[in-house]
Scaffold this motif. Structure first.
Motif, mmCIF file in Angstrom:
data_model
loop_
_atom_site.group_PDB
_atom_site.id
_atom_site.type_symbol
_atom_site.label_atom_id
_atom_site.label_comp_id
_atom_site.label_asym_id
_atom_site.label_seq_id
_atom_site.Cartn_x
_atom_site.Cartn_y
_atom_site.Cartn_z
ATOM 1 N N SER A 235 1.028 -1.120 0.074
ATOM 2 C CA SER A 235 -0.019 -0.051 -0.058
ATOM 3 C C SER A 235 0.777 1.329 -0.026
ATOM 4 N N THR A 236 1.902 1.381 0.836
ATOM 5 C CA THR A 236 3.188 2.246 0.705
ATOM 6 C C THR A 236 3.553 2.510 -0.515
ATOM 7 N N ARG A 237 4.015 1.233 -1.296
ATOM 8 C CA ARG A 237 4.484 1.543 -2.713
ATOM 9 C C ARG A 237 3.546 2.233 -3.445
ATOM 10 N N ASP A 238 2.267 1.659 -3.516
ATOM 11 C CA ASP A 238 1.020 2.235 -4.503
ATOM 12 C C ASP A 238 1.096 3.746 -4.072
ATOM 13 N N PHE A 239 1.080 4.141 -2.942
ATOM 14 C CA PHE A 239 0.643 5.481 -2.578
ATOM 15 C C PHE A 239 1.824 6.463 -3.304
ATOM 16 N N LEU A 240 3.107 5.973 -3.231
ATOM 17 C CA LEU A 240 4.158 6.530 -3.615
ATOM 18 C C LEU A 240 4.158 6.538 -5.381
ATOM 19 N N ASP A 241 3.883 5.518 -5.924
ATOM 20 C CA ASP A 241 3.827 5.502 -7.329
ATOM 21 C C ASP A 241 2.789 6.316 -8.006
ATOM 22 N N SER A 242 1.462 6.206 -7.110
ATOM 23 C CA SER A 242 0.365 7.051 -7.428
ATOM 24 C C SER A 242 0.849 8.613 -7.446
ATOM 25 N N THR A 243 1.454 8.951 -6.720
ATOM 26 C CA THR A 243 1.847 10.372 -6.619
ATOM 27 C C THR A 243 2.931 10.591 -7.356
ATOM 28 N N PHE A 244 3.986 9.959 -7.604
ATOM 29 C CA PHE A 244 4.938 10.203 -8.670
ATOM 30 C C PHE A 244 4.699 10.409 -9.954
ATOM 31 N N ARG A 245 4.164 9.036 -10.351
ATOM 32 C CA ARG A 245 3.788 8.951 -12.013
ATOM 33 C C ARG A 245 3.188 10.297 -12.511
ATOM 34 N N PRO A 246 2.004 10.647 -11.833
ATOM 35 C CA PRO A 246 1.446 11.893 -12.599
ATOM 36 C C PRO A 246 2.070 13.188 -12.641
ATOM 37 N N ALA A 247 2.753 13.239 -11.477
ATOM 38 C CA ALA A 247 3.620 14.427 -11.429
ATOM 39 C C ALA A 247 4.616 14.522 -12.172
ATOM 40 N N ALA A 248 5.418 13.447 -12.482
ATOM 41 C CA ALA A 248 6.472 13.303 -13.585
ATOM 42 C C ALA A 248 5.901 13.493 -14.934
ATOM 43 N N ARG A 249 4.691 12.909 -15.139
ATOM 44 C CA ARG A 249 4.155 13.237 -16.528
ATOM 45 C C ARG A 249 4.032 14.691 -16.877
ATOM 46 N N VAL A 250 3.485 15.498 -15.873
ATOM 47 C CA VAL A 250 3.280 16.840 -15.948
ATOM 48 C C VAL A 250 4.593 17.465 -16.227
ATOM 49 N N ALA A 251 5.744 17.051 -15.307
ATOM 50 C CA ALA A 251 7.081 17.715 -15.421
ATOM 51 C C ALA A 251 7.614 17.564 -16.555
ATOM 52 N N ALA A 252 7.471 16.367 -17.321
ATOM 53 C CA ALA A 252 8.061 16.029 -18.648
ATOM 54 C C ALA A 252 7.662 16.662 -19.850
#
Length: 316
Positions: A235-252
């Protein structure tokens, strides 16, 4: 959307639980507030995480005294955040232990973090007037330190960057129990404002490799049994991935912090909106994810002023 940080309105007192998760090993938990851990050895007691003030540390000490009268000789601080360390003076421990990296972060940003956290989350600093100053360790280590409480060995380990660059975990091999600090949470948002998203998953893997039968997480309920441990890690891993992935797409694509905020909310709200301190953590998590995705490896120091500037940007 609220116009102040969610934590500034979080004034309700939490119910404390003190749960034995191994022989002589206890988890102090408080409904999503910062947890502490207790390890009772043959002749002494080790505490993990000091709480934010001496007054709040007194609640941990009161629970310890219900189960043992042995002296508290060791205090382990898994990282440098104010809510974890500023109650240290209450324990009278002869050794206060941090990783070398965590000590360096106290020197670099401890005072700023204190001011920032106090402004964000005032309830967690009840009795703040008794804090004598920044908490400094008496003992530091690089990768590993073993402490003997009589015949009971306790290993304090730096397994990698995660919640901060200096995170430590505490492993009790005779009972296969681990205290993870804020690397692992249970039904509580991870605070990622000083974190390392790309490293955090590998550090979770390193924790899972120990195959702990119980974990005292940084926040949330004590985790007893391999099923609960595994669920919380994933669950911790899912929280981290779900936060970073969309932010990284926007940053890219060169998107703004506000666009990253909207993208993260769209992915995380359906899964995590009911987690403890979710709204409190979210703006800091998005800001750090956006920074890391743009190549900023060392988290920028949070100050009360930067907090307000970031929040204003997210309000649009």
């Amino acid at each position: 959307m609220t116009r102040v940080f969610a934590s500034q309105g979080d004034l309700a007192e939490k119910t404390v639980s003190f749960t034995e998760i191994g022989r002589g090993i206890w988890a102090f938990t408080a409904e999503g507030d910062p947890n502490s851990g207790v390890i009772i050895g043959d002749d002494a007691v080790m505490v993990i995480e000091a709480q934010a003030t001496p007054r709040l540390a007194g609640k941990v000490i009161a629970e310890i005294r219900k189960v043992t009268d042995k002296p508290i000789t060791h205090l382990v601080l898994t990282h440098y955040h104010a809510v974890r360390v500023l109650g240290a003076s209450a324990y009278g421990a002869r050794e206060v232990i941090m990783s070398e990296a965590a000590r360096a972060m106290v020197a670099e940003r401890g005072q700023e973090d204190w001011a920032s956290e106090f402004a964000r989350f005032p309830r967690l600093f009840a009795g703040h007037e008794a804090i004598p100053g920044l908490t400094w360790p008496t003992t530091t280590f690089s990768d590993r330190l073993s402490v003997w409480l009589g015949r009971r060995r306790v290993d304090i380990l730096h397994l990698g960057r995660a919640h901060t660059a200096g995170d430590a975990v505490v492993w009790v091999p005779d009972s296969e129990v681990m205290f993870t600090g804020d690397i692992v949470e249970d039904r509580s948002a991870c605070y990622c404002g000083d974190g390392h998203f790309r490293d955090w998953g590998r550090t979770l893997d390193a924790i899972a490799a120990f195959r702990p039968v119980a974990i005292g997480p940084g926040r949330g309920a004590a985790l007893a049994g391999e099923a609960m441990v595994s669920r919380a890690i994933e669950s911790t891993r899912d929280f981290l991935d779900s936060t970073f992935r969309p932010a990284a797409r926007v940053a890219a694509r060169g998107g703004t912090l506000k666009e990253a905020w909207d993208a993260v909310r769209a992915e995380c709200d359906p899964k995590f909106a009911d987690y403890a301190i979710y709204e409190h953590c979210l703006p800091f998590n998005v800001a750090r994810a956006h920074d890391e995705a743009r190549g900023i490896d060392t988290p920028r120091i949070w100050t009360a002023e930067r907090d307000r500037e970031m929040w204003a940007a997210l309000q649009g």
